[in-house]
Motif scaffolding. Structure first.
Motif, PDB file in Angstrom:
ATOM      1  N   ARG A   1       0.836  -1.219   0.000  1.00 34.62           N
ATOM      2  CA  ARG A   1       0.000   0.000   0.000  1.00 34.62           C
ATOM      3  C   ARG A   1       0.862   1.258   0.000  1.00 34.62           C
ATOM      4  NH1 ARG A   1      -2.974  -2.760   4.238  1.00 34.62           N
ATOM      5  NH2 ARG A   1      -4.696  -3.845   3.247  1.00 34.62           N
ATOM      6  N   GLU A   2       1.922   1.242   0.810  1.00 33.69           N
ATOM      7  CA  GLU A   2       2.819   2.403   0.872  1.00 33.69           C
ATOM      8  C   GLU A   2       3.504   2.621  -0.473  1.00 33.69           C
ATOM      9  OE1 GLU A   2       4.538   5.750   1.994  1.00 33.69           O
ATOM     10  OE2 GLU A   2       3.039   4.655   3.152  1.00 33.69           O
ATOM     11  N   ARG A   3       3.936   1.554  -1.098  1.00 28.98           N
ATOM     12  CA  ARG A   3       4.575   1.675  -2.409  1.00 28.98           C
ATOM     13  C   ARG A   3       3.588   2.190  -3.453  1.00 28.98           C
ATOM     14  NH1 ARG A   3       7.563   3.779  -5.383  1.00 28.98           N
ATOM     15  NH2 ARG A   3       8.053   2.774  -7.337  1.00 28.98           N
ATOM     16  N   THR A   4       2.338   1.769  -3.354  1.00 26.24           N
ATOM     17  CA  THR A   4       1.308   2.267  -4.262  1.00 26.24           C
ATOM     18  C   THR A   4       1.106   3.765  -4.079  1.00 26.24           C
ATOM     19  OG1 THR A   4       0.206   0.129  -4.192  1.00 26.24           O
ATOM     20  CG2 THR A   4      -1.104   1.983  -4.968  1.00 26.24           C
ATOM     21  N   ARG A   5       1.066   4.213  -2.821  1.00 28.56           N
ATOM     22  CA  ARG A   5       0.925   5.658  -2.562  1.00 28.56           C
ATOM     23  C   ARG A   5       2.101   6.435  -3.148  1.00 28.56           C
ATOM     24  NH1 ARG A   5       0.306   4.056   2.894  1.00 28.56           N
ATOM     25  NH2 ARG A   5      -1.775   3.229   3.118  1.00 28.56           N
ATOM     26  N   GLN A   6       3.316   5.907  -2.979  1.00 28.46           N
ATOM     27  CA  GLN A   6       4.506   6.576  -3.519  1.00 28.46           C
ATOM     28  C   GLN A   6       4.468   6.625  -5.038  1.00 28.46           C
ATOM     29  OE1 GLN A   6       7.797   4.366  -1.985  1.00 28.46           O
ATOM     30  NE2 GLN A   6       7.731   5.338   0.037  1.00 28.46           N
ATOM     31  N   ALA A   7       4.077   5.523  -5.669  1.00 27.77           N
ATOM     32  CA  ALA A   7       4.017   5.473  -7.131  1.00 27.77           C
ATOM     33  C   ALA A   7       2.962   6.442  -7.663  1.00 27.77           C
ATOM     34  CB  ALA A   7       3.717   4.053  -7.607  1.00 27.77           C
ATOM     35  N   THR A   8       1.841   6.539  -6.983  1.00 25.84           N
ATOM     36  CA  THR A   8       0.800   7.472  -7.399  1.00 25.84           C
ATOM     37  C   THR A   8       1.277   8.911  -7.281  1.00 25.84           C
ATOM     38  OG1 THR A   8      -0.883   5.911  -6.647  1.00 25.84           O
ATOM     39  CG2 THR A   8      -1.589   8.180  -7.000  1.00 25.84           C
ATOM     40  N   ALA A   9       1.951   9.231  -6.177  1.00 27.47           N
ATOM     41  CA  ALA A   9       2.475  10.582  -6.002  1.00 27.47           C
ATOM     42  C   ALA A   9       3.518  10.906  -7.068  1.00 27.47           C
ATOM     43  CB  ALA A   9       3.082  10.736  -4.611  1.00 27.47           C
ATOM     44  N   GLU A  10       4.386   9.960  -7.371  1.00 26.85           N
ATOM     45  CA  GLU A  10       5.393  10.179  -8.420  1.00 26.85           C
ATOM     46  C   GLU A  10       4.744  10.356  -9.790  1.00 26.85           C
ATOM     47  OE1 GLU A  10       7.960   6.813  -8.189  1.00 26.85           O
ATOM     48  OE2 GLU A  10       8.798   7.405  -6.255  1.00 26.85           O
ATOM     49  N   PHE A  11       3.683   9.611 -10.058  1.00 25.56           N
ATOM     50  CA  PHE A  11       2.989   9.719 -11.338  1.00 25.56           C
ATOM     51  C   PHE A  11       2.399  11.109 -11.522  1.00 25.56           C
ATOM     52  CE2 PHE A  11      -1.029   9.385 -13.712  1.00 25.56           C
ATOM     53  CZ  PHE A  11      -0.525   9.016 -14.943  1.00 25.56           C
ATOM     54  N   TYR A  12       1.777  11.664 -10.476  1.00 30.49           N
ATOM     55  CA  TYR A  12       1.146  12.972 -10.606  1.00 30.49           C
ATOM     56  C   TYR A  12       2.157  14.114 -10.579  1.00 30.49           C
ATOM     57  CZ  TYR A  12      -3.384  10.797 -10.374  1.00 30.49           C
ATOM     58  OH  TYR A  12      -4.483  10.037 -10.643  1.00 30.49           O
ATOM     59  N   GLN A  13       3.427  13.828 -10.269  1.00 28.14           N
ATOM     60  CA  GLN A  13       4.462  14.857 -10.334  1.00 28.14           C
ATOM     61  C   GLN A  13       5.036  14.994 -11.737  1.00 28.14           C
ATOM     62  OE1 GLN A  13       7.302  13.818  -7.329  1.00 28.14           O
ATOM     63  NE2 GLN A  13       6.049  14.624  -5.662  1.00 28.14           N
ATOM     64  N   LYS A  14       4.712  14.081 -12.623  1.00 28.16           N
ATOM     65  CA  LYS A  14       5.204  14.169 -13.994  1.00 28.16           C
ATOM     66  C   LYS A  14       4.561  15.343 -14.706  1.00 28.16           C
ATOM     67  CE  LYS A  14       6.204   9.300 -14.618  1.00 28.16           C
ATOM     68  NZ  LYS A  14       5.956   8.112 -15.433  1.00 28.16           N
ATOM     69  N   PRO A  15       5.295  16.001 -15.612  1.00 27.73           N
ATOM     70  CA  PRO A  15       4.715  17.155 -16.317  1.00 27.73           C
ATOM     71  C   PRO A  15       3.579  16.713 -17.243  1.00 27.73           C
ATOM     72  CG  PRO A  15       6.903  16.644 -17.156  1.00 27.73           C
ATOM     73  CD  PRO A  15       6.668  15.753 -15.997  1.00 27.73           C
ATOM     74  N   GLY A  16       2.528  17.510 -17.237  1.00 25.80           N
ATOM     75  CA  GLY A  16       1.391  17.259 -18.107  1.00 25.80           C
ATOM     76  C   GLY A  16       0.358  16.311 -17.540  1.00 25.80           C
ATOM     77  N   VAL A  17       0.594  15.753 -16.363  1.00 27.28           N
ATOM     78  CA  VAL A  17      -0.365  14.832 -15.760  1.00 27.28           C
ATOM     79  C   VAL A  17      -1.153  15.593 -14.698  1.00 27.28           C
ATOM     80  CG1 VAL A  17      -0.642  12.703 -14.446  1.00 27.28           C
ATOM     81  CG2 VAL A  17       1.136  12.871 -16.177  1.00 27.28           C
ATOM     82  N   GLN A  18      -2.457  15.629 -14.856  1.00 25.78           N
ATOM     83  CA  GLN A  18      -3.325  16.332 -13.909  1.00 25.78           C
ATOM     84  C   GLN A  18      -3.911  15.342 -12.913  1.00 25.78           C
ATOM     85  OE1 GLN A  18      -3.822  19.599 -13.752  1.00 25.78           O
ATOM     86  NE2 GLN A  18      -2.411  19.900 -15.452  1.00 25.78           N
ATOM     87  N   PRO A  19      -3.885  15.666 -11.618  1.00 28.87           N
ATOM     88  CA  PRO A  19      -4.506  14.766 -10.643  1.00 28.87           C
ATOM     89  C   PRO A  19      -6.022  14.784 -10.804  1.00 28.87           C
ATOM     90  CG  PRO A  19      -3.737  16.754  -9.572  1.00 28.87           C
ATOM     91  CD  PRO A  19      -3.264  16.814 -10.992  1.00 28.87           C
ATOM     92  N   PRO A  20      -6.702  13.728 -10.374  1.00 28.22           N
ATOM     93  CA  PRO A  20      -8.153  13.705 -10.496  1.00 28.22           C
ATOM     94  C   PRO A  20      -8.773  14.750  -9.582  1.00 28.22           C
ATOM     95  CG  PRO A  20      -7.393  11.850  -9.195  1.00 28.22           C
ATOM     96  CD  PRO A  20      -6.179  12.528  -9.755  1.00 28.22           C
ATOM     97  N   PRO A  21      -9.977  15.221  -9.912  1.00 23.57           N
ATOM     98  CA  PRO A  21     -10.616  16.219  -9.060  1.00 23.57           C
ATOM     99  C   PRO A  21     -10.965  15.631  -7.696  1.00 23.57           C
ATOM    100  CG  PRO A  21     -12.134  15.441 -10.728  1.00 23.57           C
ATOM    101  CD  PRO A  21     -10.795  14.856 -11.050  1.00 23.57           C
ATOM    102  N   LEU A  22     -11.003  16.496  -6.710  1.00 22.60           N
ATOM    103  CA  LEU A  22     -11.333  16.054  -5.361  1.00 22.60           C
ATOM    104  C   LEU A  22     -12.805  15.658  -5.280  1.00 22.60           C
ATOM    105  CD1 LEU A  22      -9.462  18.797  -3.335  1.00 22.60           C
ATOM    106  CD2 LEU A  22      -8.747  16.450  -3.731  1.00 22.60           C
ATOM    107  N   ALA A  23     -13.110  14.778  -4.379  1.00 20.38           N
ATOM    108  CA  ALA A  23     -14.494  14.348  -4.177  1.00 20.38           C
ATOM    109  C   ALA A  23     -15.302  15.513  -3.614  1.00 20.38           C
ATOM    110  CB  ALA A  23     -14.533  13.169  -3.219  1.00 20.38           C
ATOM    111  N   PRO A  24     -16.586  15.584  -3.936  1.00 20.94           N
ATOM    112  CA  PRO A  24     -17.404  16.691  -3.431  1.00 20.94           C
ATOM    113  C   PRO A  24     -17.553  16.640  -1.915  1.00 20.94           C
ATOM    114  CG  PRO A  24     -18.775  15.049  -4.505  1.00 20.94           C
ATOM    115  CD  PRO A  24     -17.347  14.656  -4.749  1.00 20.94           C
ATOM    116  N   LEU A  25     -17.660  17.816  -1.304  1.00 20.74           N
ATOM    117  CA  LEU A  25     -17.845  17.897   0.141  1.00 20.74           C
ATOM    118  C   LEU A  25     -19.278  17.577   0.545  1.00 20.74           C
ATOM    119  CD1 LEU A  25     -15.885  21.183   0.873  1.00 20.74           C
ATOM    120  CD2 LEU A  25     -15.131  18.854   1.265  1.00 20.74           C
ATOM    121  N   ILE A  26     -20.226  17.936  -0.312  1.00 18.36           N
ATOM    122  CA  ILE A  26     -21.648  17.767  -0.021  1.00 18.36           C
ATOM    123  C   ILE A  26     -22.231  16.731  -0.974  1.00 18.36           C
ATOM    124  CG2 ILE A  26     -23.882  18.926   0.162  1.00 18.36           C
ATOM    125  CD1 ILE A  26     -21.865  20.026   2.141  1.00 18.36           C
TER     126      ILE A  26
END
Length: 115
Positions: free
Chosen positions: A16-41
């Motif tokens: 799980r920790e490695r998955t979190r790290q890989a996801t963070a590294e993926f979204y740090q690449k140029p041109g990759v946008q993170p998914p939108p945050l979940a709605p509060l309401i």
């Protein structure tokens, strides 16, 4: 806990920790946008064209509206208000800066005593 369960749990937590790290590294690449945050309401139907607006983090019903369009419009309005700068955020920033300044003054006082 049995030893095999503990080993399996440790292995899964490492994956799980490695998955979190890989996801963070993926979204740090140029041109990759993170998914939108979940709605509060969340807008949930409660019957007879009535919709409950539920705060996602706490599960508390914030409001009830008649009609889906009214409910979704009010949910967007509440999320817009939540994104604005409020007194609680100001207090956190003020206490953070007060702590930083007091630590800096303490360090200066400590070094001035020893000189």
């Amino acid at each position: 806990m049995h030893i095999s369960f503990a080993k399996r749990s440790a292995i899964l937590e490492g994956l799980r920790e490695r998955t979190r790290q890989a996801t963070a590294e993926f979204y740090q690449k140029p041109g990759v946008q993170p998914p939108p945050l979940a709605p509060l309401i969340i807008v949930r139907p409660s019957g007879n064209n009535t919709f409950s607006l539920i705060h996602r983090a706490t599960g508390v019903v914030v409001a009830e509206r008649f009609g889906h369009n009214n409910a979704t419009a009010h949910a967007r309005e509440l999320e817009g208000k939540a994104a604005q700068f409020n007194v609680k955020q100001f207090g956190k920033i003020l206490s953070n800066w007060t702590l930083r300044i007091s630590i800096t003054l303490t360090v200066f006082a400590f070094f001035s005593i020893h000189m």
